[in-house]
Design an enzyme around this catalytic site. Structure first.
Site, short mmCIF file in Angstrom:
data_model
loop_
_atom_site.label_atom_id
_atom_site.label_comp_id
_atom_site.label_asym_id
_atom_site.label_seq_id
_atom_site.Cartn_x
_atom_site.Cartn_y
_atom_site.Cartn_z
N SER A 235 -6.21 -5.92 -3.04
CA SER A 235 -5.87 -4.53 -3.31
C SER A 235 -4.43 -4.16 -2.98
O SER A 235 -3.93 -3.18 -3.53
CB SER A 235 -6.82 -3.60 -2.54
OG SER A 235 -6.70 -3.82 -1.14
N HIS A 263 -11.98 -4.17 -7.09
CA HIS A 263 -10.74 -3.84 -7.81
C HIS A 263 -10.59 -4.65 -9.10
O HIS A 263 -9.58 -4.50 -9.80
CB HIS A 263 -9.52 -4.08 -6.92
CG HIS A 263 -9.36 -3.07 -5.83
ND1 HIS A 263 -8.73 -1.86 -6.02
CD2 HIS A 263 -9.77 -3.09 -4.53
CE1 HIS A 263 -8.73 -1.18 -4.89
NE2 HIS A 263 -9.37 -1.90 -3.97
N LYS A 294 -14.76 3.08 -8.02
CA LYS A 294 -13.43 2.83 -8.59
C LYS A 294 -13.53 2.90 -10.12
O LYS A 294 -13.65 3.98 -10.68
CB LYS A 294 -12.87 1.50 -8.07
CG LYS A 294 -12.59 1.56 -6.56
CD LYS A 294 -12.03 0.27 -6.03
CE LYS A 294 -11.60 0.39 -4.59
NZ LYS A 294 -12.66 0.74 -3.64
#
Length: 448
Positions: A235, A263, A294
């Site tokens: 990240s 991610h 996310k």
């Protein structure tokens, strides 16, 4: 004609009425005063008289001041609009463009998901008031778990309140002191904490360094079982774990493979299905963990998905699952709809990757130092902690919301602005951000 005695009586009665009204008025004022005093007393927090807390308070105040003096104190900026590519922040005038959210596919304020959340709440209520194994499992939970399994091409899925819980509750139920966990040095804190809760032997290899990973695998050969744990996308740097090479080493040294797709899912791979798609590793990665917070809508919720037996064991023994409330029906309903949307079209992922390439290429052309990235994260390297904070502050003056990261979030001397692109960003918004970076970069002598 009135009798002589009536007039004094009327006057007396009038005086009594006036006096009574005065008494009532005084009583009202008195009781109002009492109520106000009691409300104020109720709102006033009690003062700690415990001597131990007074000492502890002094200790905390000292540590907090040290954090502030080091420039490491985290202040929260308050957003007063829905999460999106353009937002309003309390204390600032007008909108700012948001380049620091994990809203990769731009779904955080998607009207279709909002409507799905409302419908799920109407049909299944606000909350579950229970853990899953008592009375906290609805048909919607099972439907979402199946949708996640289909997306990652696995046998079964277990939902958690967050991916932090999924990672925190993964290792301890499956491994003992006879086993080994081999973890990338830059793994997320949730993986690190999950490993700490497990009694298995711990090995750590340098970030994405396959020679170092092989060294760890050789050292762990005496253990009963071995598992390699890695982020799919790291990240802070935005680099993708080399899952093809990791899986080759896992096969060579008889190890399981676990990857956190928080991610990477929705971002990397030909259609955004994550690292297994990107490296054609389906059937070689044993365990996926991930988040619904996310790319997948940006709300709450995490998951672990993989072989049926592993998921069954987690349902029996994973403490964050056993002792946390079920994910709320509104989030579950919206997440089901989100997977339907991703199954209908790859347009959002295509737009995201076009935005990433556009931003990265123009920032490199302007002279900025950007870490190589195959994800939606672009790390603009500044190296100095104070400079990263000054740069972020100047960017906000230009109407661009970014965050500077520095030690201990990243290694010392590796301070940067982390830019996160979204499918929701328009070309005009990207151009404005790039222009602001160039203006501030020249002002602070980062570029010429």
């Amino acid at each position: 004609m009135r009798m002589v005695w009536e007039r004094p009586f009327v006057e007396f009665t009038a005086k009594i009425e006036i006096f009574s009204l005065k008494i009532i008025n005084e009583c009202q004022i008195f009781f109002k005063f009492v109520v106000i005093k009691r409300c104020a007393a109720a709102k006033r927090r009690p003062q700690h008289s415990n001597i131990m807390y007074k000492n502890f308070k002094t200790h905390l105040q000292k540590e907090l001041q040290e954090i502030k003096d080091a420039g490491l104190y985290k202040n929260e900026r308050v957003i007063v609009t829905p999460q999106s590519s353009d937002i309003e922040v309390a204390g600032t005038k007008g909108e700012v463009l948001n380049f620091c959210a994990n809203n990769y596919l731009g779904l955080a304020d998607n009207s279709r998901l909002i409507e799905a959340a409302k419908k799920a709440m109407d049909r299944r209520g606000y909350g579950m008031s229970s853990v899953r194994f008592i009375c906290g499992t609805q048909d919607l939970h099972k439907e979402l778990e199946k949708a996640i399994s289909d997306y990652f091409k696995t046998e079964d899925t277990i939902l958690y309140a967050a991916c932090f819980d999924a990672n925190g509750g993964l290792f301890e139920p499956l491994f003992t002191e006879q086993d080994a966990i081999i973890s990338d040095a830059l793994n997320h804190a949730s993986i690190i904490d999950g490993v700490r809760l497990c009694k298995a032997k711990r090995f750590r290899y340098n970030n994405a360094d396959m020679e170092d990973l092989e060294r760890c695998l050789k050292e762990a050969q005496d253990c009963r079982y071995r598992i390699i744990a890695t982020d799919g996308v790291f990240s802070m740097d935005g680099n993708v774990a080399p899952m093809d090479k990791i899986c080759e080493l896992a096969e060579k040294y008889d190890a399981l493979v676990m990857v956190d797709e928080s991610h990477s899912a929705g971002v990397v791979g030909a259609t955004g299905h994550g690292v297994a798609e990107k490296f054609d590793c389906y059937g070689k990665i044993d365990i996926f963990t991930g988040t619904l917070g996310k790319s997948f809508g940006g709300a709450m919720g995490g998951f672990t998905t993989g072989p049926k037996e592993i998921i069954d064991m987690l349902r029996q023994r994973s403490r964050p699952y056993l002792f946390s409330n079920s994910v709320a029906p509104s989030i579950v309903g919206a997440s089901i709809e989100m997977f339907r949307m991703l199954g209908e079209s790859d347009d959002l992922h295509t737009t995201l990757m076009e935005n990433v390439a556009y931003f990265r290429d123009r920032m490199l052309a302007a002279g900025f130092d950007i870490k190589p990235t195959q994800s939606a994260i672009c790390a603009v390297m500044l190296y100095d902690a104070k400079l990263s904070q000054d740069f972020a502050a100047e960017m906000q003056k230009e109407g661009i919301y970014v965050t500077g990261f520095y030690y201990p979030v990243v290694p010392k001397g590796q301070a940067r602005i982390r830019v996160q692109l979204s499918a929701a960003h328009t070309s005009e918004q990207l151009d404005k951000a790039i222009a602001a970076f160039i203006k501030v970069g020249k002002k602070l002598e980062v570029i010429k």
